[in-house]
Design a protein around this motif. Structure first.
Motif, PDB file in Angstrom:
ATOM      1  N   GLU A 166     -27.234  37.718 -65.224  1.00  0.00           N
ATOM      2  CA  GLU A 166     -27.917  36.447 -65.492  1.00  0.00           C
ATOM      3  C   GLU A 166     -26.996  35.460 -66.207  1.00  0.00           C
ATOM      4  O   GLU A 166     -26.983  34.274 -65.891  1.00  0.00           O
ATOM      5  CB  GLU A 166     -29.155  36.687 -66.374  1.00  0.00           C
ATOM      6  N   SER A 167     -26.203  35.970 -67.149  1.00  0.00           N
ATOM      7  CA  SER A 167     -25.364  35.031 -67.905  1.00  0.00           C
ATOM      8  C   SER A 167     -24.262  34.441 -67.025  1.00  0.00           C
ATOM      9  O   SER A 167     -23.859  33.292 -67.207  1.00  0.00           O
ATOM     10  CB  SER A 167     -24.788  35.692 -69.155  1.00  0.00           C
ATOM     11  N   GLU A 168     -23.780  35.233 -66.059  1.00  0.00           N
ATOM     12  CA  GLU A 168     -22.764  34.687 -65.149  1.00  0.00           C
ATOM     13  C   GLU A 168     -23.352  33.565 -64.290  1.00  0.00           C
ATOM     14  O   GLU A 168     -22.702  32.548 -64.025  1.00  0.00           O
ATOM     15  CB  GLU A 168     -22.222  35.792 -64.233  1.00  0.00           C
ATOM     16  N   ILE A 169     -24.579  33.786 -63.826  1.00  0.00           N
ATOM     17  CA  ILE A 169     -25.221  32.742 -63.012  1.00  0.00           C
ATOM     18  C   ILE A 169     -25.499  31.524 -63.880  1.00  0.00           C
ATOM     19  O   ILE A 169     -25.245  30.384 -63.496  1.00  0.00           O
ATOM     20  CB  ILE A 169     -26.536  33.269 -62.388  1.00  0.00           C
ATOM     21  N   GLU A 170     -25.970  31.804 -65.094  1.00  0.00           N
ATOM     22  CA  GLU A 170     -26.368  30.706 -65.974  1.00  0.00           C
ATOM     23  C   GLU A 170     -25.198  29.778 -66.300  1.00  0.00           C
ATOM     24  O   GLU A 170     -25.328  28.545 -66.242  1.00  0.00           O
ATOM     25  CB  GLU A 170     -26.982  31.260 -67.266  1.00  0.00           C
ATOM     26  N   ARG A 171     -24.038  30.342 -66.637  1.00  0.00           N
ATOM     27  CA  ARG A 171     -22.948  29.447 -67.043  1.00  0.00           C
ATOM     28  C   ARG A 171     -22.422  28.633 -65.859  1.00  0.00           C
ATOM     29  O   ARG A 171     -22.039  27.470 -66.018  1.00  0.00           O
ATOM     30  CB  ARG A 171     -21.829  30.212 -67.763  1.00  0.00           C
ATOM     31  N   ALA A 172     -22.423  29.233 -64.667  1.00  0.00           N
ATOM     32  CA  ALA A 172     -22.006  28.458 -63.483  1.00  0.00           C
ATOM     33  C   ALA A 172     -23.023  27.344 -63.215  1.00  0.00           C
ATOM     34  O   ALA A 172     -22.656  26.202 -62.921  1.00  0.00           O
ATOM     35  CB  ALA A 172     -21.883  29.376 -62.269  1.00  0.00           C
ATOM     36  N   VAL A 205     -32.583  32.127 -61.923  1.00  0.00           N
ATOM     37  CA  VAL A 205     -31.822  31.642 -63.082  1.00  0.00           C
ATOM     38  C   VAL A 205     -31.495  30.158 -62.932  1.00  0.00           C
ATOM     39  O   VAL A 205     -31.612  29.390 -63.896  1.00  0.00           O
ATOM     40  CB  VAL A 205     -30.544  32.480 -63.294  1.00  0.00           C
ATOM     41  N   THR A 206     -31.103  29.734 -61.722  1.00  0.00           N
ATOM     42  CA  THR A 206     -30.777  28.307 -61.563  1.00  0.00           C
ATOM     43  C   THR A 206     -32.019  27.441 -61.784  1.00  0.00           C
ATOM     44  O   THR A 206     -31.930  26.358 -62.363  1.00  0.00           O
ATOM     45  CB  THR A 206     -30.183  28.000 -60.172  1.00  0.00           C
ATOM     46  N   THR A 207     -33.174  27.945 -61.368  1.00  0.00           N
ATOM     47  CA  THR A 207     -34.414  27.194 -61.596  1.00  0.00           C
ATOM     48  C   THR A 207     -34.677  27.061 -63.096  1.00  0.00           C
ATOM     49  O   THR A 207     -35.015  25.988 -63.600  1.00  0.00           O
ATOM     50  CB  THR A 207     -35.595  27.902 -60.914  1.00  0.00           C
ATOM     51  N   SER A 219     -32.534  21.558 -55.652  1.00  0.00           N
ATOM     52  CA  SER A 219     -33.095  22.144 -54.436  1.00  0.00           C
ATOM     53  C   SER A 219     -32.371  23.464 -54.163  1.00  0.00           C
ATOM     54  O   SER A 219     -31.314  23.734 -54.727  1.00  0.00           O
ATOM     55  CB  SER A 219     -32.944  21.182 -53.255  1.00  0.00           C
ATOM     56  N   HIS A 220     -32.974  24.287 -53.322  1.00  0.00           N
ATOM     57  CA  HIS A 220     -32.377  25.571 -52.963  1.00  0.00           C
ATOM     58  C   HIS A 220     -32.254  25.646 -51.448  1.00  0.00           C
ATOM     59  O   HIS A 220     -33.132  25.165 -50.735  1.00  0.00           O
ATOM     60  CB  HIS A 220     -33.260  26.729 -53.434  1.00  0.00           C
ATOM     61  N   MET A 221     -31.206  26.292 -50.998  1.00  0.00           N
ATOM     62  CA  MET A 221     -31.016  26.417 -49.561  1.00  0.00           C
ATOM     63  C   MET A 221     -30.396  27.781 -49.281  1.00  0.00           C
ATOM     64  O   MET A 221     -29.569  28.248 -50.063  1.00  0.00           O
ATOM     65  CB  MET A 221     -30.025  25.329 -49.121  1.00  0.00           C
TER      66      MET A 221
END
Ligand code: IPM
Ligand code: MG
Length: 367
Positions: A166-172, A205-207, A219-221
């Motif tokens: 989660e933290s890797e996704i979050e920082r990106a 996580v991006t949401t 948006s998501h694709m």
């Protein structure tokens, strides 16, 4: 205060020749603008393998950790194709990314007006294009464990692992939203949540991160649809946020929209260092192009634009970055073309070094 420091790693193939042109630009900034850099140079990729037997010596790695910015040319070439995987030139590049923890890879795809006709797409689809791909660069299937080729029964099995915390996704994701705030306030996140659990987590996580940026439209694709949309209607995007492998593929696709791979820079950024500057490496998106190496045919613009990104993101010199990008735009508008940009009536190619000289002349003329 000491001058900002830059480590130049020209690497293989056309890397050294395009980097020679970047050095001219760095010299110009010193002489004409009084902006001095402490520049050092070292080996990476096949060039490092030839000297040290490894694609990145430990001493070079240590130097890269100390400087304010690394500028890298390109790595790889046919002479190294049959080397053991662990010492292939690409491993040197991946080690730099991983050990410097450069998780945010910024790959802008901008279409210069003078070059819109070089795109494989119609002019009106690409003219004015300005998108930014934010590729996660230190995790995912490039680095996930387990990995390897193993015996299984009476055959072998090749394994790589897509893994994201989660933290890797979050920082990106945060990097993407921060970029969008300074652009057109749109982020499109791409994954394969329809078939991959890592994609489901990515979307969640991006949401969540997006809630901290209410002004940004998220948006998501699915990434396959994203690839299709990139060639159908690329101007619908502002910032595209995606993982390491999808980002590798989608950024090559986006690059070609602009007419030539020889035009596109990139920045790979990590956490801030003690001096407040982010850990950073800048490199052109193109590879080492061994087929044209040493012939003066390479386009140095991607590498020069990578230095412009360094001015902007490492040295907080956005005005100087604008100046350099403006000089390049001028040179292209005046008709200067390297061999990757041919096809117009009555245009003869200029060499790599003539292109570098033209950029410096345009910088000087713009003072
Ligand atoms: C890139 C390249 C690299 C990658 C290679 C050279 C390891 O394709 O920077 O896009 O796959 O990341
Ligand atoms: Mg690639």
């Amino acid at each position: 205060m000491s001058n900002p420091s830059i480590l130049i790693l020209p690497g293989d193939g056309i890397g050294p020749e395009v980097m020679t042109e970047v050095r001219k630009v760095i010299t110009w900034f010193g002489e004409a603008r009084g902006i001095q850099f402490d520049v050092s140079e070292d080996l990476v990729g096949g060039a490092a393998y030839d000297k040290h037997g490894v694609p990145l010596a430990d001493a070079t790695m240590a130097k890269a950790q100390e400087v304010d910015a690394v500028l890298l040319g390109a790595v790889g070439g046919p002479a190294y194709d049959n080397l053991d995987f662990s010492v292939k030139p690409e491993r040197g590049l991946l080690r730099l990314r991983k050990e410097m923890d450069l998780y945010a890879n910024l790959r802008p795809a901008q279409c210069f007006d003078a070059l819109a006709d070089f795109s494989s797409l119609k002019r009106d689809i690409v003219a004015g294009l300005d998108i930014m791909i934010l590729r996660e660069l230190t995790s995912g299937v490039y680095f996930g464990e387990p990995r390897g080729i193993f015996e299984e029964g009476n055959e072998r099995v090749g394994i790589n692992t897509q893994r994201y915390t989660e933290s890797e996704i979050e920082r990106a994701a945060r990097s993407a939203f921060e970029l969008a705030m300074r652009r057109n306030k749109k982020v499109c996140s791409m994954e394969k949540a329809n078939v991959m659990e890592s994609g489901i987590l990515w979307r969640e996580v991006t949401t969540r991160v997006g809630q901290d940026y209410p002004e940004v439209e998220l948006s998501h694709m699915y990434a396959d649809n994203g690839a299709m949309q990139l060639v159908r209607a690329p101007k619908q995007f502002d910032v595209i946020l995606t993982d390491n492998l999808f980002g590798d593929i989608l950024s090559d696709c986006a690059a070609m929209l602009t007419g030539s791979l020889g035009m596109l820079p990139s920045a790979s950024l990590g956490a801030p260092m003690a001096n407040g500057r982010p850990k950073a490496m800048y490199e052109p998106v193109h590879g080492s192009a061994p087929d044209i190496a040493g012939q003066g045919k390479a386009n140095p613009i991607a590498c020069i634009l990578s230095f412009a990104m360094a001015l902007r993101y490492s040295f907080d010199m956005g005005d100087e970055a604008d100046r350099l990008e403006g000089a390049i735009e001028k040179v292209l508008a005046d008709g200067a073309r390297t061999a990757d940009l041919l096809g117009e009536e009555g245009v003869d190619p200029i060499s790599t070094s003539e292109m570098g000289d033209a950029v410096v002349a345009a910088l000087q003329a713009g003072l």
